[in-house]
Design a protein around this motif. Structure first.
Motif, PDB file in Angstrom:
ATOM      1  N   ILE A 104      16.013 -27.861  19.386  1.00 45.35           N
ATOM      2  CA  ILE A 104      15.001 -27.707  20.528  1.00 45.35           C
ATOM      3  C   ILE A 104      14.585 -26.303  20.430  1.00 45.35           C
ATOM      4  O   ILE A 104      13.404 -25.731  20.969  1.00 45.35           O
ATOM      5  N   LEU A 105      15.470 -25.430  20.137  1.00 42.16           N
ATOM      6  CA  LEU A 105      14.936 -23.936  20.119  1.00 42.16           C
ATOM      7  C   LEU A 105      13.844 -23.865  18.872  1.00 42.16           C
ATOM      8  O   LEU A 105      13.160 -22.992  19.216  1.00 42.16           O
ATOM      9  N   ALA A 106      14.044 -24.370  17.702  1.00 43.55           N
ATOM     10  CA  ALA A 106      13.063 -24.520  17.073  1.00 43.55           C
ATOM     11  C   ALA A 106      11.476 -25.000  17.593  1.00 43.55           C
ATOM     12  O   ALA A 106      10.520 -24.152  17.358  1.00 43.55           O
ATOM     13  N   ASP A 107      11.636 -26.007  18.292  1.00 42.08           N
ATOM     14  CA  ASP A 107      10.459 -26.628  19.011  1.00 42.08           C
ATOM     15  C   ASP A 107       9.836 -25.515  20.096  1.00 42.08           C
ATOM     16  O   ASP A 107       8.926 -25.660  20.320  1.00 42.08           O
ATOM     17  N   ALA A 108      10.995 -24.960  20.568  1.00 42.82           N
ATOM     18  CA  ALA A 108      10.519 -23.956  21.686  1.00 42.82           C
ATOM     19  C   ALA A 108       9.876 -22.753  21.039  1.00 42.82           C
ATOM     20  O   ALA A 108       9.540 -21.880  21.961  1.00 42.82           O
ATOM     21  N   ALA A 109       9.970 -22.669  19.773  1.00 42.18           N
ATOM     22  CA  ALA A 109       9.261 -21.345  19.105  1.00 42.18           C
ATOM     23  C   ALA A 109      10.085 -19.932  19.500  1.00 42.18           C
ATOM     24  O   ALA A 109       9.602 -18.973  19.848  1.00 42.18           O
ATOM     25  N   VAL A 110      11.518 -20.130  19.518  1.00 37.39           N
ATOM     26  CA  VAL A 110      12.033 -18.945  20.230  1.00 37.39           C
ATOM     27  C   VAL A 110      13.170 -18.213  19.000  1.00 37.39           C
ATOM     28  O   VAL A 110      13.948 -17.733  19.448  1.00 37.39           O
ATOM     29  N   LEU A 111      13.044 -18.637  17.758  1.00 34.44           N
ATOM     30  CA  LEU A 111      14.066 -18.407  16.849  1.00 34.44           C
ATOM     31  C   LEU A 111      13.789 -17.048  15.830  1.00 34.44           C
ATOM     32  O   LEU A 111      14.505 -16.628  15.018  1.00 34.44           O
ATOM     33  N   LYS A 112      12.489 -16.883  15.973  1.00 33.74           N
ATOM     34  CA  LYS A 112      11.753 -15.828  15.035  1.00 33.74           C
ATOM     35  C   LYS A 112      12.683 -14.529  15.127  1.00 33.74           C
ATOM     36  O   LYS A 112      12.922 -14.005  16.067  1.00 33.74           O
ATOM     37  N   GLY A 113      13.192 -14.245  13.895  1.00 27.47           N
ATOM     38  CA  GLY A 113      14.105 -13.083  14.042  1.00 27.47           C
ATOM     39  C   GLY A 113      15.548 -12.995  14.494  1.00 27.47           C
ATOM     40  O   GLY A 113      16.056 -11.935  14.696  1.00 27.47           O
ATOM     41  N   ARG A 114      15.941 -14.139  15.019  1.00 25.59           N
ATOM     42  CA  ARG A 114      17.418 -14.284  15.727  1.00 25.59           C
ATOM     43  C   ARG A 114      18.236 -14.678  14.360  1.00 25.59           C
ATOM     44  O   ARG A 114      17.903 -15.323  13.449  1.00 25.59           O
ATOM     45  N   THR A 115      19.563 -14.234  14.553  1.00 25.07           N
ATOM     46  CA  THR A 115      20.772 -14.936  13.639  1.00 25.07           C
ATOM     47  C   THR A 115      21.231 -15.797  14.509  1.00 25.07           C
ATOM     48  O   THR A 115      21.557 -15.836  15.531  1.00 25.07           O
ATOM     49  N   VAL A 116      21.530 -17.054  13.987  1.00 25.46           N
ATOM     50  CA  VAL A 116      22.251 -18.425  14.505  1.00 25.46           C
ATOM     51  C   VAL A 116      22.771 -19.081  13.718  1.00 25.46           C
ATOM     52  O   VAL A 116      22.728 -18.853  12.519  1.00 25.46           O
ATOM     53  N   THR A 117      23.618 -20.140  14.230  1.00 23.94           N
ATOM     54  CA  THR A 117      24.514 -21.156  13.408  1.00 23.94           C
ATOM     55  C   THR A 117      24.095 -22.289  14.081  1.00 23.94           C
ATOM     56  O   THR A 117      23.688 -22.470  15.106  1.00 23.94           O
TER      57      THR A 117
END
Length: 182
Positions: free
Chosen positions: A112-125
């Motif tokens: 859902i974070l991808a669909d919300a377009a909030v991941l650019k430049g973040r580090t996630v797992t």
């Protein structure tokens, strides 16, 4: 334990969630005196993939991120795939980031974070099968138990729940993260 007294937290899910990924954070939040709403696309109740039912407090169409101090996104393939198809859920998720509020996402929930377009430049797992999707959404993906990036807490699987819950409680306790961007 009153670490989160007065804090209001939204858990966003629908049918097919990974039971433990909703139950365990909910339990941890309540143990720390947070007020928790279950938000779903439809009123009534939602059922986990293993049968746990949780009453829905607010629908996604009626939910307002301004009312809450944090957002939790449980995983589960069916839940995560369906929740990101709800435009109200996607917008609600984006609103939490725009308001610099802590967000926790585990397993398949980062979809859902991808669909919300909030991941650019973040580090996630996340669950490992999402790696390419999250990278394509602009994130740096790492295989770690729990990752915290400016108020965003992510973990891989139910095995990571103790670390996920601990970091989630910590981030909610800290409050807003002004450096967090949408």
């Amino acid at each position: 334990m009153s670490h989160l007294t007065g804090k209001q937290v939204a858990i966003l899910a629908t049918d097919g969630y990974e039971d433990s990924e909703l139950i365990e954070p909910l339990k941890a939040l309540r143990e720390h005196n947070a007020i928790v709403d279950i938000i779903a696309p439809e009123a009534g109740s939602i059922r986990g993939k293993n049968g746990h039912e949780e009453p829905v407090t607010v629908t996604t169409a009626a939910a307002d991120a301004a009312k809450y101090d944090a957002l939790v996104l449980p995983g589960g393939v069916v839940n995560s795939d369906n929740i990101r198809l709800d435009s109200f859920a996607v917008e609600l998720t984006r609103d939490f980031f725009e308001q610099h509020k802590p967000v926790g996402a585990i397993c398949h929930a980062p979809w859902i974070l991808a669909d919300a377009a909030v991941l650019k430049g973040r580090t996630v797992t996340s669950f490992k099968s999402l790696k390419t999707d999250l990278q394509n959404a602009g994130a740096t993906w790492v295989d770690e138990e729990v990752v915290v990036d400016q108020g965003l807490v992510t973990s891989r699987t139910p095995d990571d729940l103790p670390a996920f819950n601990a970091k989630l409680i910590e981030e909610i306790g800290e409050g807003k993260h002004e450096g967090q961007t949408a």
